[in-house]
Design a protein around this motif. Structure first.
Motif, short mmCIF file in Angstrom:
data_model
loop_
_atom_site.label_atom_id
_atom_site.label_comp_id
_atom_site.label_asym_id
_atom_site.label_seq_id
_atom_site.Cartn_x
_atom_site.Cartn_y
_atom_site.Cartn_z
N GLN A 851 0.79 -1.23 0.00
CA GLN A 851 0.00 0.00 0.00
C GLN A 851 0.82 1.28 0.00
N ALA A 852 2.13 1.17 -0.06
CA ALA A 852 2.97 2.36 0.09
C ALA A 852 2.60 3.46 -0.90
N GLU A 853 2.47 3.12 -2.16
CA GLU A 853 2.17 4.15 -3.16
C GLU A 853 0.77 4.71 -2.98
N LYS A 854 -0.16 3.88 -2.52
CA LYS A 854 -1.52 4.35 -2.31
C LYS A 854 -1.59 5.39 -1.19
N ILE A 855 -0.93 5.10 -0.07
CA ILE A 855 -1.00 6.06 1.03
C ILE A 855 -0.24 7.35 0.70
N LYS A 856 0.81 7.22 -0.09
CA LYS A 856 1.50 8.43 -0.54
C LYS A 856 0.58 9.26 -1.42
N ARG A 857 -0.18 8.59 -2.27
CA ARG A 857 -1.11 9.29 -3.15
C ARG A 857 -2.18 10.02 -2.33
N ILE A 858 -2.66 9.37 -1.28
CA ILE A 858 -3.69 9.98 -0.44
C ILE A 858 -3.15 11.19 0.29
N ILE A 859 -1.98 11.06 0.92
CA ILE A 859 -1.48 12.18 1.71
C ILE A 859 -1.01 13.33 0.83
N LYS A 860 -0.52 13.02 -0.37
CA LYS A 860 -0.09 14.09 -1.26
C LYS A 860 -1.29 14.83 -1.87
N ALA A 861 -2.46 14.18 -1.86
CA ALA A 861 -3.67 14.87 -2.26
C ALA A 861 -4.10 15.86 -1.19
N CYS A 862 -3.66 15.61 0.05
CA CYS A 862 -4.08 16.44 1.19
C CYS A 862 -3.06 17.50 1.57
N SER A 863 -1.81 17.33 1.17
CA SER A 863 -0.77 18.29 1.53
C SER A 863 0.25 18.40 0.43
N SER A 864 0.71 19.61 0.20
CA SER A 864 1.75 19.84 -0.80
C SER A 864 3.14 19.78 -0.19
N ASN A 865 3.20 19.46 1.09
CA ASN A 865 4.49 19.44 1.80
C ASN A 865 4.54 18.20 2.70
N VAL A 866 4.93 17.07 2.13
CA VAL A 866 4.92 15.79 2.84
C VAL A 866 6.35 15.34 3.12
N VAL A 867 6.61 14.95 4.36
CA VAL A 867 7.91 14.45 4.78
C VAL A 867 7.78 12.96 5.10
N ILE A 868 8.55 12.13 4.41
CA ILE A 868 8.60 10.70 4.71
C ILE A 868 10.01 10.39 5.20
N PRO A 869 10.20 10.22 6.50
CA PRO A 869 11.55 10.07 7.07
C PRO A 869 12.30 8.87 6.48
N ASP A 870 13.60 9.07 6.31
CA ASP A 870 14.48 8.00 5.83
C ASP A 870 14.77 6.99 6.94
N HIS A 871 15.07 5.78 6.53
CA HIS A 871 15.61 4.74 7.40
C HIS A 871 14.65 4.27 8.49
N ILE A 872 13.39 4.64 8.41
CA ILE A 872 12.43 4.19 9.41
C ILE A 872 11.44 3.28 8.71
N THR A 873 11.44 2.03 9.10
CA THR A 873 10.56 1.03 8.48
C THR A 873 9.44 0.73 9.46
N CYS A 874 9.53 -0.37 10.16
CA CYS A 874 8.60 -0.64 11.26
C CYS A 874 8.97 0.28 12.43
N CYS A 875 7.97 0.83 13.11
CA CYS A 875 8.24 1.76 14.21
C CYS A 875 8.72 1.03 15.46
N GLY A 876 8.54 -0.27 15.52
CA GLY A 876 8.99 -1.04 16.67
C GLY A 876 8.04 -1.03 17.84
N PHE A 877 6.86 -0.41 17.68
CA PHE A 877 5.90 -0.45 18.79
C PHE A 877 5.30 -1.85 18.92
#
Length: 957
Positions: A851-877
Motif C-alpha cells: 500500500q505504500a504508493e496508495k497512502i503516498k497518493r492519499i497524503i499528497k492529495a491532502c498536503s503539498s508538503n509531505v515528509v517521509i523520514p528516511d531509514h524508518i521502516t517498522c516503528c517497533g511499537f
C-alpha cells in the motif's frame, strides 16, 4: 578472549563506550556473519561512530599488532568481511551525503545504502554507476571496497571508473582527502616515501610491456581479482594511483571514510524484451551483436535457469516446451525521450533480426511488464535457494570470458557441472561483459563434499584462466574464496607486484589479512560455514542479509539474519550434545536479544530472496514458551468483551491520574514502578491515549441512500481515543464515520463489536489457538452482517486488516482503510490540499500489503508538503512492545525527531504505532483519516441515477 585482544579491548575502552564494544559469544557469532559460505568468529566487535574513532582504532591496531577488518552491510559473497580478530562495524552516523548543485557528483559516507543514494539522486534523473543486485542492502563502503558493479553498470560505470575523489584512512592512521588540495599537499610532505614508491612501481609497470599488456587485457573484461593494477597504468600522479588502488581493495589497504562519485544519467524512458533462442550458441551470437547497439543491459539465462522458474505464477506456458539447449536474453534500453527510445528499440530489434528466435521479439514500455521481466531474472538465485536440501548452502560464483567465446565457455561450464554431479547448477549473468554467474547448492558436512567442491573450483579456475584468459572474479571480489588462485590468473610478475603494494600500504599486515592475498593454498576450503536444520520456517535462509535494513531492532539487538544464525547454532548444539554450558548461555541471552526484542513485523519477508518471515520463528518460539498459558489465552479470547472494557477503564484511570498529578509526577511514579517490578508495569508516556467511548451500533434507515459499507473499528480504535493535549479530541471511530458519510456512504456499524478481535494480540505472543479462535469468530460475524459478503467491509487499522485478510473467507470483501479510501473515497470528495508540512509513517503491515504508493497518493492529495523520514521502516511499537519493551520503539525511531522537526503533525494507519511515533517525534501522530477529513468537502454524487450505484463494485484484494 586471548591476552593480546584483551589488552586491545582495554585500550579501546578509553575512547569507545562499552555499549559499542561487543565480546559476548552470542553477538560475536551473530555480528561476525556475512553472506559468504565461510565462518570466523571475531574476538571483539567494535561499532565505530565516526572517522576519529576509526583513526584511533587503526593506530591502536598498529601499536598492538592486532588485525582489524572493516564491515559495512556484510552482503559480500567471497569471505572478505569476516575475521577471528577485531571486526569494525559502521554504527550510526555514517549515512550523510551531499549532492552537487547540478547533480553531477554525490559525496557519500560509507554507511549510505546504495539504493538510498539513487533515491536521493532520482529527482535529478541521476544515479550512481554501480548497480549490484544487493544495492538495496549493500552500503557504499562495501560497494566501493569491492568495486561492485551489476546488471547495467558494465566496466564503464563501476566505482573505479566513476570515482571523483575520496577520503581515506591509511594503516598508519593518516588521512588523505583527495578532494582537498591542502590535504593532498600535506600528504605529499608527510608520505613522500610512500608516494615515491608508488610512482616507481607505476613507471616500472608501464615500461614492462608484457605486464602492461596483461593488465590492459584483464581490465577489458570485468575483473575484481586481486588489486586494481590498472591504476598503475591509467594514472601517473601517485595520489590518483593511491585512491584508485583503494577501489576493490576489500579493506586491506585502508578505510574509505567518504567517496565522491561522478553520477550517471538515469533515463526515465525504458523498454524491455525477453527474447528466447533455441540454442545457447545463437543466444551468445546475439550478445556479440547487441554489444554494438544502444542497449543498457543484456542478461543471459540458460535452460536450467529458465526451468527453475517456469512453474511460477505468471510465467509464459511455452517456457516449459523449450528445448534443452535453449536460453534467453533479457534486453533493456533506455533513453531521455520516447522518440529516441523507439529509435533504439528499432535498431536493436533489426540488429538481431537475422537470428532465429523461439518467439517474435516484442519490447514493452509498460513498467509492470518490465518489472515482471526483471523479476524472472532476479528470481533465479532464490529459485535455487528455495529448493535446496536443508543443511546445504547456495554458492554463486562469478567469472568473465571474452564475449566472442561466451558460447563455448557456457558449454564447457555445463560439462564441468555434469562431471562433478552438480545437476541443479544454472547459469545467468551480465552477458554484455561476458560476466557469468553460476549457482549451485553445496554441503560441507563431509570431506567427500569438500573434495567435490574443491575439484569443481579447481577445474573452473583452469578453464577460465588457461583456456579463455578470463576473470575468476568479475564483480564479487577476491576475498578468501579466490585468494589461492590470484597468482594463477595474473602470473608471477603481477602477483609479486600486488604483494609489494600490500606491504607498502600495510607494512604490518593489520588490515584484513588473508583477504585477496593469502599464501595458504587451502584457505578457500577452511572455516566453511555449516547451515544445520533449525526450524523449517527459516531453514531456507542463505544468510545474504537482504533483510537487515528493514528490521526495527537492527541497531538495538539482532537482525533477522542474525537471529537465524543463532537459532541454527542453538539447534546444532542441542543435536550434538556438545558444550552444554555454551548452549545454556546462548539460550539465556537469545531470550532478550532474539525473542523479546523482535517486533515480528514480517518486513524481512518483503526483501528476503526466499520469502522468509523471521517473525514466524519468533512467534513459534514464544508459543513454546507460553504453552502453559494456553488455557488462560483461550479464556481471555472467550471473554474479550470484558478485556476490552478493562482496557478502556485502565486508560481512563491513567488519564485521570495524569490530569491530577501532572506529567512530571506521572512519569516519575510509573518509571519507578517499572523498575521495582522488573518491567511488569508497562511503560507510560505523555502520548498515552485517553479512553475511547464505546462505539455505538448503527443500522441505516430504509430511506438512507448511497453505497453500503460495514465499518469494523479495531479493538485499538474502540479503546484508545486521542491523547491528552491533542487539538482534535474526536475518537477515530467517530472521525471515520464522519468521513465516510461525507463521501456519501451508507455506513453500518454492527452490534457486538466489543467482543471482536482479529487475533493479532494472541498471535504475536505465540498463542495461535486463541488467535485463530478470534479470527474465526470475527469471520462468522462479518459473514452475517455483510449478507454473506455482499457488502464490503472497511477496516480502520492496517495490522488488523492484514491479519484478517490472511485468515478470512474469500466471500468477505475486507478493505483496509488505505485501499478503501484510495479506491472508493477520494473520487467522492473535493480535496483542498494544505500547505502545512506533514509527516507520513507507512506501517509495516501497509508495506506488506503493497500500500505504500496508495497512502503516498492519499497524503499528497491532502498536503503539498509531505515528509517521509528516511531509514524508518517498522516503528517497533509492535502492538504492545512499545509498553513492555520500549527500548525497541526508541531504537527504531531514534532518527525520527530531527527528520520531522519542520512538520506540524504526523499521520499513519495504526493507533498503537501512533503512540510511539508521537512520543519520539515531538509532534502528534494520528490516522490519515483526520487529515483527509480536514481537507475535504463532499462532492455531489447522484447515487440514484442508477440502481446499481447503491452497492460498490468490489474485487477481492
Amino acid at each position: 578472549m586471548q591476552q593480546g585482544h584483551q589488552d586491545f579491548y582495554n585500550a579501546l575502552r578509553e575512547f569507545i563506550p562499552e555499549t559499542r564494544l561487543i565480546t559476548d559469544p552470542l553477538r560475536t557469532l551473530a555480528y561476525g556473519t556475512d553472506a559468504s559460505f565461510y565462518r570466523l568468529i571475531p574476538q571483539i566487535v567494535v561499532r565505530a561512530s565516526d572517522e576519529e574513532e576509526i583513526i584511533k582504532i587503526v593506530k591502536l591496531a598498529d601499536r598492538h599488532n592486532t588485525p582489524v577488518t572493516f564491515r559495512a552491510a556484510g552482503t559480500s559473497l567471497s569471505g572478505q568481511a569476516i575475521t577471528d580478530s577485531v571486526l569494525v562495524q559502521l554504527g550510526d552516523g555514517w549515512d550523510n551525503y551531499k549532492i552537487s548543485d547540478d547533480g553531477s557528483t554525490i559525496t557519500l559516507q560509507p554507511g549510505v545504502i546504495g539504493g538510498n543514494a539513487n533515491k536521493y539522486l532520482a529527482p535529478l534523473n541521476k544515479k550512481i554507476g554501480p548497480d549490484p543486485a544487493s544495492i538495496n542492502t549493500a552500503k557504499i563502503g562495501g560497494i566501493a571496497a569491492n568495486n561492485a558493479s551489476g546488471m547495467c553498470c558494465g566496466t564503464a560505470q563501476n566505482s573505479y571508473r566513476t570515482l571523483n575523489s575520496m577520503r581515506v584512512v591509511l594503516a598508519d592512521g593518516s588521512v588523505l582527502d583527495t578532494a582537498d588540495p591542502e590535504s593532498i599537499e600535506h600528504f605529499r610532505r608527510s608520505h613522500s616515501v610512500l608516494l615515491d614508491s608508488l610512482d616507481c612501481l607505476s613507471q616500472q609497470t608501464r615500461t614492462n610491456d608484457d605486464l602492461r599488456e596483461r593488465i590492459e587485457h584483464k581490465y577489458r573484461l570485468k575483473n575484481t581479482t586481486g588489486y586494481a593494477l590498472n591504476s598503475l597504468v591509467d594514472y601517473e600522479d601517485p595520489i590518483d594511483i593511491l585512491q584508485h588502488l583503494m577501489i576493490g581493495s576489500e579493506g586491506t589497504l585502508g578505510f574509505i571514510s567518504n567517496i565522491t562519485y561522478n553520477t550517471v544519467d538515469e533515463h526515465e524512458h525504458k523498454a524491455t524484451a525477453l527474447i528466447f533462442f533455441n540454442t545457447v550458441r545463437t543466444t551468445c551470437e546475439a550478445v556479440a551483436i547487441l554489444k554494438k547497439t544502444p542497449v543498457s543491459a543484456v542478461e543471459l539465462m540458460d535452460r536450467a535457469g529458465l526451468r527453475s522458474i517456469e512453474n511460477k505464477a505468471g510465467m509464459p506456458p511455452f517456457i516449459k516446451e523449450l528445448p534443452n539447449d535453449a536460453a534467453a536474453l533479457l534486453v533493456e534500453t533506455r533513453a531521455a525521450d520516447a522518440a529516441t527510445l523507439q529509435q533504439q528499440v528499432d535498431a536493436i530489434a533489426a540488429s538481431i533480426s537475422g537470428l532465429e528466435t523461439t518467439k517474435p521479439i516484442e519490447f514493452s514500455t509498460d513498467p509492470a511488464v518490465n518489472a515482471q521481466f526483471w523479476a524472472i531474472r532476479k528470481g533465479l538465485f532464490p529459485a535455487v535457494g528455495a529448493v535446496r536440501l536443508t543443511g546445504t548452502t547456495v554458492i554463486i560464483e562469478d567469472v568473465a570470458f571474452p564475449v566472442e567465446q561466451l558460447a563455448d565457455a557456457v558449454h564447457d561450464l555445463h560439462q564441468l557441472f555434469t562431471k562433478w554431479n552438480y545437476s541443479e547448477a544454472l547459469i545467468f549473468g551480465h552477458a554484455l561483459e561476458g560476466n557469468l554467474h553460476f549457482v549451485f547448492t553445496q554441503s560441507f558436512d563431509t570431506q567427500a563434499e569438500i573434495d567435490r567442491y574443491d575439484g569443481l573450483m579447481d577445474e573452473v579456475c583452469k578453464l577460465v584462466v588457461h583456456k579463455y584468459n578470463g576473470s575468476l572474479k568479475a564483480e564479487h571480489g577476491t576475498g578468501r574464496n579466490m585468494a589461492p588462485y590470484v597468482e594463477m590468473e595474473w602470473g608471477v610478475d603481477a602477483y609479486r607486484l600486488m604483494w609489494e603494494l600490500k606491504e607498502l600500504l600495510d607494512p604490518r599486515g593489520i588490515l584484513n589479512p588473508g583477504v585477496i592475498l593469502n599464501k595458504n593454498s587451502n584457505v578457500h576450503l577452511e572455516n566453511l560455514k555449516s547451515l544445520p536444520a533449525a526450524d523449517e520456517l527459516v531453514d531456507k535462509c542463505i544468510e545474504c542479509g537482504f533483510c537487515e535494513p528493514t528490521c526495527p531492532s537492527r541497531a538495538l539487538t539482532l537482525t533477522p539474519r542474525q537471529r537465524i544464525v543463532l537459532w541454527r547454532e542453538i539447534a546444532r548444539l542441542e543435536k550434538s550434545g556438545e558444550d552444554p554450558e555454551r548452549l545454556a548461555t546462548l539460550r539465556k541471552e537469545y531470550q532478550y536479544q532474539g525473542t523479546d526484542t523482535c517486533a515480528a513485523c514480517g518486513l524481512c519477508s518483503t526483501t528476503c530472496p526466499v520469502g522468509i518471515n523471521t517473525g514466524d520463528l519468533t512467534r513459534s518460539i514464544r508459543s513454546r514458551k507460553n504453552e502453559n498459558h494456553t488455557k488462560l489465552a483461550q479464556w481471555l479470547a472467550e471473554h474479550y468483551g470484558g478485556l476490552t472494557s478493562a482496557t478502556r477503564a485502565t486508560f481512563k484511570i491513567a488519564d485521570v491520574t495524569h490530569g491530577v498529578i501532572g506529567t512530571k509526577a506521572m512519569s516519575a511514579i510509573t518509571n519507578t514502578a517499572r523498575k521495582v517490578t522488573g518491567g511488569l508495569v508497562q511503560q507510560w508516556s505523555p502520548s498515552m491515549p485517553k479512553a475511547a467511548p464505546k462505539v455505538k451500533a448503527y443500522q441505516p434507515t430504509p430511506d438512507e441512500t448511497g453505497p453500503e459499507v460495514v465499518y469494523l473499528p479495531s479493538c485499538a480504535s474502540r479503546t484508545m481515543a486521542p491523547s491528552r493535549g491533542e487539538e482534535d479530541q474526536t475518537p477515530l471511530a467517530d472521525k471515520t464515520l464522519q468521513l465516510l458519510r461525507k463521501a456519501g456512504f451508507n455506513v453500518i456499524i454492527p452490534e457486538g463489536l466489543d467482543n471482536l478481535c482479529c487475533g493479532m494480540p494472541f498471535q504475536s505472543k505465540g498463542m495461535f489457538e486463541a488467535a485463530d479462535y478470534k479470527a474465526n469468530e470475527t469471520e462468522r460475524f462479518l459473514l452475517d452482517c455483510t449478507d454473506q459478503g455482499r457488502i464490503p467491509v472497511y477496516s480502520d487499522t492496517s495490522p488488523c486488516s492484514l491479519r484478517l485478510q490472511e485468515n478470512m473467507d474469500a466471500k468477505i470483501k475486507l478493505y483496509d482503510s488505505i485501499d478503501f479510501i484510495d479506491q472508493f473515497v477520494l473520487d467522492r470528495l473535493v480535496v483542498t490540499p494544505t500547505t502545512d508540512a506533514v509527516a507520513l509513517h507507512i506501517t509495516c503491515s501497509a508495506t506488506r500489503m503493497g500500500q505504500a504508493e496508495k497512502i503516498k497518493r492519499i497524503i499528497k492529495a491532502c498536503s503539498s508538503n509531505v515528509v517521509i523520514p528516511d531509514h524508518i521502516t517498522c516503528c517497533g511499537f509492535a502492538g504492545d512492545k512499545g509498553f513492555s519493551t520500549p527500548e525497541l520503539n526508541a531504537s527504531s525511531l531514534r532518527t525520527l525527531k530531527d527528520q520531522v522537526k519542520t512538520c506540524n503533525t504526523g499521520y499513519s494507519t495504526s493507533r498503537t504505532c501512533e503512540i510511539g511515533l508521537t512520543h519520539h517525534s515531538g509532534i502528534d501522530y494520528k490516522s490519515i483519516v483526520y487529515l483527509l477529513d480536514r481537507c475535504s468537502q463532499p462532492k455531489q454524487v447522484n447515487d440514484n441515477s442508477n440502481p446499481e450505484n447503491s452497492q460498490i463494485s468490489v474485487q477481492p484484494l
